[in-house]
Design an enzyme around this catalytic site. Sequence first.
Site, mmCIF file in Angstrom:
data_model
loop_
_atom_site.group_PDB
_atom_site.id
_atom_site.type_symbol
_atom_site.label_atom_id
_atom_site.label_comp_id
_atom_site.label_asym_id
_atom_site.label_seq_id
_atom_site.Cartn_x
_atom_site.Cartn_y
_atom_site.Cartn_z
ATOM 1 N N SER A 136 0.862 -1.185 0.000
ATOM 2 C CA SER A 136 0.000 0.000 0.000
ATOM 3 C C SER A 136 0.895 1.230 0.000
ATOM 4 C CB SER A 136 -0.866 -0.008 1.259
ATOM 5 O OG SER A 136 -1.351 1.293 1.546
ATOM 6 N N TYR A 149 -1.987 -0.466 10.368
ATOM 7 C CA TYR A 149 -2.004 -0.831 8.933
ATOM 8 C C TYR A 149 -0.706 -0.358 8.267
ATOM 9 C CZ TYR A 149 -3.829 -1.229 4.116
ATOM 10 O OH TYR A 149 -4.015 -1.553 2.792
HETATM 11 N N1 LIG Z 1 -8.780 -0.949 -0.974
HETATM 12 C C1 LIG Z 1 -7.779 -0.109 -0.851
HETATM 13 O O1 LIG Z 1 -7.965 1.117 -0.710
HETATM 14 C C2 LIG Z 1 -6.356 -0.620 -0.897
HETATM 15 C C3 LIG Z 1 -5.308 0.306 -1.117
HETATM 16 C C4 LIG Z 1 -4.004 -0.150 -1.166
HETATM 17 C C5 LIG Z 1 -3.747 -1.498 -0.971
HETATM 18 N N2 LIG Z 1 -4.778 -2.366 -0.761
HETATM 19 C C6 LIG Z 1 -4.446 -3.789 -0.554
HETATM 20 O O2 LIG Z 1 -5.040 -4.542 -1.598
HETATM 21 C C7 LIG Z 1 -5.258 -5.877 -1.133
HETATM 22 C C8 LIG Z 1 -6.667 -6.332 -1.521
HETATM 23 O O3 LIG Z 1 -7.605 -5.553 -0.797
HETATM 24 P P1 LIG Z 1 -9.075 -5.208 -1.323
HETATM 25 O O4 LIG Z 1 -9.151 -3.737 -1.371
HETATM 26 O O5 LIG Z 1 -9.411 -6.007 -2.501
HETATM 27 O O6 LIG Z 1 -9.914 -5.685 -0.044
HETATM 28 P P2 LIG Z 1 -11.272 -6.526 0.090
HETATM 29 O O7 LIG Z 1 -12.181 -6.262 -1.048
HETATM 30 O O8 LIG Z 1 -11.767 -6.268 1.459
HETATM 31 O O9 LIG Z 1 -10.764 -8.051 -0.018
HETATM 32 C C9 LIG Z 1 -9.935 -8.590 0.974
HETATM 33 C C10 LIG Z 1 -9.713 -10.056 0.696
HETATM 34 O O10 LIG Z 1 -8.845 -10.576 1.721
HETATM 35 C C11 LIG Z 1 -9.406 -11.770 2.227
HETATM 36 N N3 LIG Z 1 -9.053 -11.976 3.628
HETATM 37 C C12 LIG Z 1 -9.209 -11.116 4.667
HETATM 38 N N4 LIG Z 1 -8.794 -11.699 5.811
HETATM 39 C C13 LIG Z 1 -8.380 -12.955 5.480
HETATM 40 C C14 LIG Z 1 -7.850 -14.038 6.225
HETATM 41 N N5 LIG Z 1 -7.707 -13.999 7.569
HETATM 42 N N6 LIG Z 1 -7.529 -15.182 5.565
HETATM 43 C C15 LIG Z 1 -7.708 -15.269 4.234
HETATM 44 N N7 LIG Z 1 -8.204 -14.279 3.464
HETATM 45 C C16 LIG Z 1 -8.538 -13.129 4.095
HETATM 46 C C17 LIG Z 1 -10.902 -11.594 2.061
HETATM 47 O O11 LIG Z 1 -11.474 -12.874 2.021
HETATM 48 P P3 LIG Z 1 -12.949 -13.205 2.615
HETATM 49 O O12 LIG Z 1 -13.801 -13.444 1.431
HETATM 50 O O13 LIG Z 1 -12.723 -14.434 3.347
HETATM 51 O O14 LIG Z 1 -13.360 -12.052 3.465
HETATM 52 C C18 LIG Z 1 -10.981 -10.886 0.732
HETATM 53 O O15 LIG Z 1 -10.948 -11.832 -0.321
HETATM 54 C C19 LIG Z 1 -5.012 -5.846 0.380
HETATM 55 O O16 LIG Z 1 -3.711 -6.367 0.645
HETATM 56 C C20 LIG Z 1 -5.048 -4.367 0.716
HETATM 57 O O17 LIG Z 1 -4.294 -4.045 1.862
HETATM 58 C C21 LIG Z 1 -6.074 -1.981 -0.731
#
Ligand SMILES: NC(=O)c1ccc[n+]([C@@H]2O[C@H](COP(=O)([O-])OP(=O)(O)OC[C@H]3O[C@@H](n4cnc5c(N)ncnc54)[C@H](OP(=O)(O)O)[C@@H]3O)[C@@H](O)[C@H]2O)c1
Length: 261
Positions: A136, A149
């Site tokens: 991130s 975070y």
């Molecule tokens: N969204 C943003 O603004 C942003 C910005 C920069 C970086 N990121 C990074 O991008 C990546 C993807 O995030 P996203 O935005 O797509 O979030 P998201 O839509 O909330 O998806 C998160 C995913 O992680 C899985 N997960 C959470 N806890 C878990 C655990 N204990 N074991 C296995 N799987 C788990 C969830 O699975 P379940 O179906 O089981 O819940 C879901 O598939 C993350 O690393 C995040 O930090 C996000």
Amino acid sequence: MQLNHARILLTGSTGGLGRALALQLAQAGAGLLLAGRDAARLAALNADLGAGHSSVRADLTRPEGVAAALGAARDFGVNVLINNAGIGGFGLFDRQGWPTVAQVLDTNLEAPMRLTHALLPLLRERPEAAIVNIGSTFGSLPFAGFAAYSAAKAGLRGFSQALRRELADTPVAVIHLSPRAIDTPLNTDAVNALNRALKNRSDSAEVVARQVVAALRRGDGERHFGFPERLFAWLNGVAPGLIDRGLAGKLAIIKQHAPNR
Ligand SMILES: NC(=O)c1ccc[n+]([C@@H]2O[C@H](COP(=O)([O-])OP(=O)(O)OC[C@H]3O[C@@H](n4cnc5c(N)ncnc54)[C@H](OP(=O)(O)O)[C@@H]3O)[C@@H](O)[C@H]2O)c1
């Protein structure tokens, strides 16, 4: 890396960025082993991808989840691990309960390290392999209201850089990518309101997925997505005092939007 030969374990595949990545990687000809915790959403995504893909249900903060992912990765012949699973953690540090802080560190830092540790012997055997860690902007530009975070993502960045240097004489590439805000369910209403108030820009999951796929194809070591975030991340490295002063001017807004617990 040629994606039509890739066999990819994608964590967090059921989330916003994960789903977009799964669709684009499958389109590019890769075989996907989808990981997530929700069986119904995994099955639905697997069906959307069509034949030739597979899934594994695994809570990656639990040793049995890591073991399940490792077993499935071995059976699937994985040569690429994408550590994408993550959770958000907006809140003032001294108002967050320790279980929240621990969960943020566990999911965003310890789980990808554990999974990488488990899969490395297998990846080392492949003629070509890669580990992609989704970080991130906050890993290089630690932000008020996101202490745990930011710590986790800064840790993931340090881990990625050290491991890349350690594996330099192996076929395993280590790629660390830093997106800015993405429009996904990870961001709560409070985070979306904060981003609007601070005029922080965000990208769609599809746009970020395209950047991740391109980085994997090119074999980039490090990449920050988004401008001016890339510039501020660099500035934080060379003159953190400037960022301290800049963020001090935004602190009242951050506090106003932070949840009470
Ligand atoms: N969204 C943003 O603004 C942003 C910005 C920069 C970086 N990121 C990074 O991008 C990546 C993807 O995030 P996203 O935005 O797509 O979030 P998201 O839509 O909330 O998806 C998160 C995913 O992680 C899985 N997960 C959470 N806890 C878990 C655990 N204990 N074991 C296995 N799987 C788990 C969830 O699975 P379940 O179906 O089981 O819940 C879901 O598939 C993350 O690393 C995040 O930090 C996000």
